[in-house]
Motif scaffolding. Sequence first.
Motif, PDB file in Angstrom:
ATOM      1  N   SER A   1       8.818  -3.074  -1.459  1.00  0.00           N
ATOM      2  CA  SER A   1       9.876  -3.556  -0.572  1.00  0.00           C
ATOM      3  C   SER A   1      10.161  -2.504   0.480  1.00  0.00           C
ATOM      4  O   SER A   1      10.078  -1.304   0.209  1.00  0.00           O
ATOM      5  CB  SER A   1      11.163  -3.826  -1.359  1.00  0.00           C
ATOM      6  N   PHE A   2      10.499  -2.963   1.668  1.00  0.00           N
ATOM      7  CA  PHE A   2      11.080  -2.098   2.689  1.00  0.00           C
ATOM      8  C   PHE A   2      12.514  -2.570   2.847  1.00  0.00           C
ATOM      9  O   PHE A   2      12.733  -3.663   3.375  1.00  0.00           O
ATOM     10  CB  PHE A   2      10.323  -2.211   4.013  1.00  0.00           C
ATOM     11  N   GLY A   3      13.462  -1.798   2.348  1.00  0.00           N
ATOM     12  CA  GLY A   3      14.849  -2.268   2.343  1.00  0.00           C
ATOM     13  C   GLY A   3      14.918  -3.587   1.592  1.00  0.00           C
ATOM     14  O   GLY A   3      14.380  -3.698   0.491  1.00  0.00           O
TER      15      GLY A   3
ATOM     16  N   GLU B   1      10.895  -7.854   0.621  1.00  0.00           N
ATOM     17  CA  GLU B   1       9.838  -7.663  -0.367  1.00  0.00           C
ATOM     18  C   GLU B   1       8.509  -8.080   0.259  1.00  0.00           C
ATOM     19  O   GLU B   1       8.280  -9.251   0.538  1.00  0.00           O
ATOM     20  CB  GLU B   1      10.120  -8.486  -1.638  1.00  0.00           C
ATOM     21  N   VAL B   2       7.662  -7.082   0.485  1.00  0.00           N
ATOM     22  CA  VAL B   2       6.411  -7.318   1.217  1.00  0.00           C
ATOM     23  C   VAL B   2       5.262  -7.629   0.258  1.00  0.00           C
ATOM     24  O   VAL B   2       4.446  -8.503   0.516  1.00  0.00           O
ATOM     25  CB  VAL B   2       6.080  -6.084   2.085  1.00  0.00           C
ATOM     26  N   LEU B   3       5.193  -6.921  -0.869  1.00  0.00           N
ATOM     27  CA  LEU B   3       4.204  -7.250  -1.904  1.00  0.00           C
ATOM     28  C   LEU B   3       4.979  -7.722  -3.127  1.00  0.00           C
ATOM     29  O   LEU B   3       5.902  -7.054  -3.594  1.00  0.00           O
ATOM     30  CB  LEU B   3       3.344  -6.031  -2.240  1.00  0.00           C
TER      31      LEU B   3
ATOM     32  N   GLY C   1      -5.886 -12.737   5.457  1.00  0.00           N
ATOM     33  CA  GLY C   1      -4.589 -13.395   5.365  1.00  0.00           C
ATOM     34  C   GLY C   1      -3.833 -13.274   6.666  1.00  0.00           C
ATOM     35  O   GLY C   1      -4.190 -12.457   7.516  1.00  0.00           O
ATOM     36  N   PRO C   2      -2.772 -14.066   6.802  1.00  0.00           N
ATOM     37  CA  PRO C   2      -2.012 -14.084   8.047  1.00  0.00           C
ATOM     38  C   PRO C   2      -1.373 -12.733   8.345  1.00  0.00           C
ATOM     39  O   PRO C   2      -1.168 -11.913   7.445  1.00  0.00           O
ATOM     40  CB  PRO C   2      -0.915 -15.132   7.815  1.00  0.00           C
ATOM     41  N   SER C   3      -1.058 -12.520   9.611  1.00  0.00           N
ATOM     42  CA  SER C   3      -0.330 -11.335  10.031  1.00  0.00           C
ATOM     43  C   SER C   3       1.000 -11.266   9.289  1.00  0.00           C
ATOM     44  O   SER C   3       1.677 -12.270   9.144  1.00  0.00           O
ATOM     45  CB  SER C   3      -0.119 -11.442  11.540  1.00  0.00           C
ATOM     46  N   GLY C   4       1.320 -10.085   8.775  1.00  0.00           N
ATOM     47  CA  GLY C   4       2.583  -9.905   8.061  1.00  0.00           C
ATOM     48  C   GLY C   4       2.517 -10.263   6.591  1.00  0.00           C
ATOM     49  O   GLY C   4       3.520 -10.175   5.878  1.00  0.00           O
ATOM     50  N   SER C   5       1.328 -10.623   6.094  1.00  0.00           N
ATOM     51  CA  SER C   5       1.226 -11.038   4.683  1.00  0.00           C
ATOM     52  C   SER C   5       1.214  -9.846   3.723  1.00  0.00           C
ATOM     53  O   SER C   5       1.321 -10.026   2.516  1.00  0.00           O
ATOM     54  CB  SER C   5      -0.014 -11.908   4.475  1.00  0.00           C
ATOM     55  N   GLY C   6       1.052  -8.625   4.255  1.00  0.00           N
ATOM     56  CA  GLY C   6       1.102  -7.435   3.405  1.00  0.00           C
ATOM     57  C   GLY C   6      -0.243  -6.746   3.210  1.00  0.00           C
ATOM     58  O   GLY C   6      -0.371  -5.859   2.366  1.00  0.00           O
ATOM     59  N   LYS C   7      -1.245  -7.103   4.027  1.00  0.00           N
ATOM     60  CA  LYS C   7      -2.589  -6.546   3.860  1.00  0.00           C
ATOM     61  C   LYS C   7      -2.593  -5.025   4.047  1.00  0.00           C
ATOM     62  O   LYS C   7      -3.140  -4.296   3.231  1.00  0.00           O
ATOM     63  CB  LYS C   7      -3.561  -7.201   4.855  1.00  0.00           C
ATOM     64  N   SER C   8      -1.995  -4.580   5.151  1.00  0.00           N
ATOM     65  CA  SER C   8      -1.983  -3.128   5.414  1.00  0.00           C
ATOM     66  C   SER C   8      -1.187  -2.400   4.342  1.00  0.00           C
ATOM     67  O   SER C   8      -1.579  -1.321   3.888  1.00  0.00           O
ATOM     68  CB  SER C   8      -1.372  -2.828   6.785  1.00  0.00           C
ATOM     69  N   THR C   9      -0.079  -2.995   3.933  1.00  0.00           N
ATOM     70  CA  THR C   9       0.751  -2.363   2.901  1.00  0.00           C
ATOM     71  C   THR C   9      -0.040  -2.225   1.605  1.00  0.00           C
ATOM     72  O   THR C   9       0.016  -1.190   0.934  1.00  0.00           O
ATOM     73  CB  THR C   9       2.038  -3.189   2.680  1.00  0.00           C
ATOM     74  N   LEU C  10      -0.807  -3.254   1.251  1.00  0.00           N
ATOM     75  CA  LEU C  10      -1.635  -3.191   0.041  1.00  0.00           C
ATOM     76  C   LEU C  10      -2.629  -2.037   0.138  1.00  0.00           C
ATOM     77  O   LEU C  10      -2.784  -1.244  -0.800  1.00  0.00           O
ATOM     78  CB  LEU C  10      -2.365  -4.531  -0.156  1.00  0.00           C
TER      79      LEU C  10
ATOM     80  N   LEU D   1      -0.244   6.087   0.726  1.00  0.00           N
ATOM     81  CA  LEU D   1       0.441   6.302   2.001  1.00  0.00           C
ATOM     82  C   LEU D   1       1.790   5.604   1.944  1.00  0.00           C
ATOM     83  O   LEU D   1       2.710   5.927   2.667  1.00  0.00           O
ATOM     84  CB  LEU D   1      -0.387   5.751   3.169  1.00  0.00           C
ATOM     85  N   GLU D   2       1.884   4.577   1.089  1.00  0.00           N
ATOM     86  CA  GLU D   2       3.170   3.945   0.766  1.00  0.00           C
ATOM     87  C   GLU D   2       3.396   4.108  -0.734  1.00  0.00           C
ATOM     88  O   GLU D   2       2.459   3.999  -1.517  1.00  0.00           O
ATOM     89  CB  GLU D   2       3.164   2.444   1.084  1.00  0.00           C
ATOM     90  N   THR D   3       4.646   4.343  -1.104  1.00  0.00           N
ATOM     91  CA  THR D   3       4.980   4.457  -2.523  1.00  0.00           C
ATOM     92  C   THR D   3       5.359   3.078  -3.040  1.00  0.00           C
ATOM     93  O   THR D   3       6.273   2.447  -2.500  1.00  0.00           O
ATOM     94  CB  THR D   3       6.179   5.408  -2.701  1.00  0.00           C
TER      95      THR D   3
HETATM   96  P1  ADP Z   1      -0.310  -7.261   7.554  1.00  0.00           P
HETATM   97  O1  ADP Z   1      -1.138  -6.025   7.544  1.00  0.00           O
HETATM   98  O2  ADP Z   1      -0.824  -8.324   6.632  1.00  0.00           O
HETATM   99  O3  ADP Z   1      -0.116  -7.810   8.938  1.00  0.00           O
HETATM  100  P2  ADP Z   1       1.823  -5.486   6.786  1.00  0.00           P
HETATM  101  O4  ADP Z   1       1.471  -4.973   5.443  1.00  0.00           O
HETATM  102  O5  ADP Z   1       1.584  -4.589   7.942  1.00  0.00           O
HETATM  103  O6  ADP Z   1       1.133  -6.909   6.995  1.00  0.00           O
HETATM  104  O7  ADP Z   1       3.355  -5.863   6.844  1.00  0.00           O
HETATM  105  C1  ADP Z   1       3.933  -6.817   5.986  1.00  0.00           C
HETATM  106  C2  ADP Z   1       5.417  -6.874   6.288  1.00  0.00           C
HETATM  107  O8  ADP Z   1       6.016  -5.634   5.971  1.00  0.00           O
HETATM  108  C3  ADP Z   1       5.749  -7.152   7.745  1.00  0.00           C
HETATM  109  O9  ADP Z   1       6.809  -8.053   7.789  1.00  0.00           O
HETATM  110  C4  ADP Z   1       6.144  -5.800   8.271  1.00  0.00           C
HETATM  111  O10 ADP Z   1       7.077  -5.938   9.304  1.00  0.00           O
HETATM  112  C5  ADP Z   1       6.760  -5.141   7.054  1.00  0.00           C
HETATM  113  N1  ADP Z   1       6.589  -3.676   7.079  1.00  0.00           N
HETATM  114  C6  ADP Z   1       5.425  -3.016   7.000  1.00  0.00           C
HETATM  115  N2  ADP Z   1       5.622  -1.688   7.025  1.00  0.00           N
HETATM  116  C7  ADP Z   1       6.957  -1.509   7.133  1.00  0.00           C
HETATM  117  C8  ADP Z   1       7.814  -0.356   7.198  1.00  0.00           C
HETATM  118  N3  ADP Z   1       7.317   0.892   7.147  1.00  0.00           N
HETATM  119  N4  ADP Z   1       9.142  -0.569   7.281  1.00  0.00           N
HETATM  120  C9  ADP Z   1       9.653  -1.818   7.313  1.00  0.00           C
HETATM  121  N5  ADP Z   1       8.913  -2.940   7.236  1.00  0.00           N
HETATM  122  C10 ADP Z   1       7.591  -2.801   7.162  1.00  0.00           C
END
Ligand code: ADP
Length: 257
Positions: free
Chosen positions: A27-29, A32-34, A51-60, A67-69
């Motif tokens: 979660s970011f605040g 809940e992203v994942l 997956g769609p933009s914003g689905s959490g791929k980069s976060t995963l 790089l993210e906890t």
């Molecule tokens: P994707 O790579 O699939 O486009 P991301 O993993 O980048 O998705 O982001 C998923 C969601 O998490 C988005 O809504 C994004 O705005 C939010 N998000 C990602 N990183 C942060 C962050 N450091 N702080 C707040 N929200 C974030």
Amino acid sequence: MTVPLTAERANARTADAVVRIRGLHKSFGPTEVLRGVDFQVRRGEVVCVVGPSGSGKSTLLRCANLLETPSAGRVVVRGVDITDPEADIDRVRRGIGMVFQQFNLFPHLNVLENLTIAQRRVLRRSSGEAAAVARENLAKVGLSGKEDSYPAQLSGGQQQRVAIARALSMGPGLMLFDEPTSALDPELVGDVLTVMRTLADEGMTMMVVTHEMAFAREVADRVVFLDEGRILEQGRPEHVLAEPVHPRTRAFLSRII
Ligand code: ADP
Ligand code: MG
């Protein structure tokens, strides 16, 4: 004949996992992203995450090298639970190469210096040894002779190939790619994908976030479809990309292909 999966073989498979993610939440605040991701990448496997933009791929991907906890769940990389506060994260990270959409080269260093600096500082290699490894990897990405160029003198595709060579120079056991071709002009995408395909053919373990469906179809052993922080579908590319079961996967693919 189908060989039954004995406990021993099941264990061997788990032991083969380079990345093992269980119950991952992030979660970011309040967002809940994942939302409970279970996932693994075996040695030599190429997994494409789509997956769609914003689905959490980069976060995963970013959770896979801390790089993210993670907010909850376990991330085990090459046998080390990197969510364990006692774990030697730096050591694990050294074995993971990461390539981003933006190439993140050092603009004030030439290509050879970009490829040798971490080898010397982190791996404590001598200048000569680091340069030899760098040249080998520059050849691999088709950029022999560019040692003295500065990033600004190279095309985006060349810069991205330098970034790949830099990651390879650290001798990684796992490569993470986050939309490595998304910032490139279309005519420069092919050379970068060719390099990635070569790595895959050589047996590199790879996790690739990409919108390049032709690449996923040809190179991936497995395609994972992420949607709103959950894996909705995964499997062989010919199944997930050609005969998606979930309506949201179908809708996504019909938009992108
Ligand atoms: P994707 O790579 O699939 O486009 P991301 O993993 O980048 O998705 O982001 C998923 C969601 O998490 C988005 O809504 C994004 O705005 C939010 N998000 C990602 N990183 C942060 C962050 N450091 N702080 C707040 N929200 C974030
Ligand atoms: Mg992303």
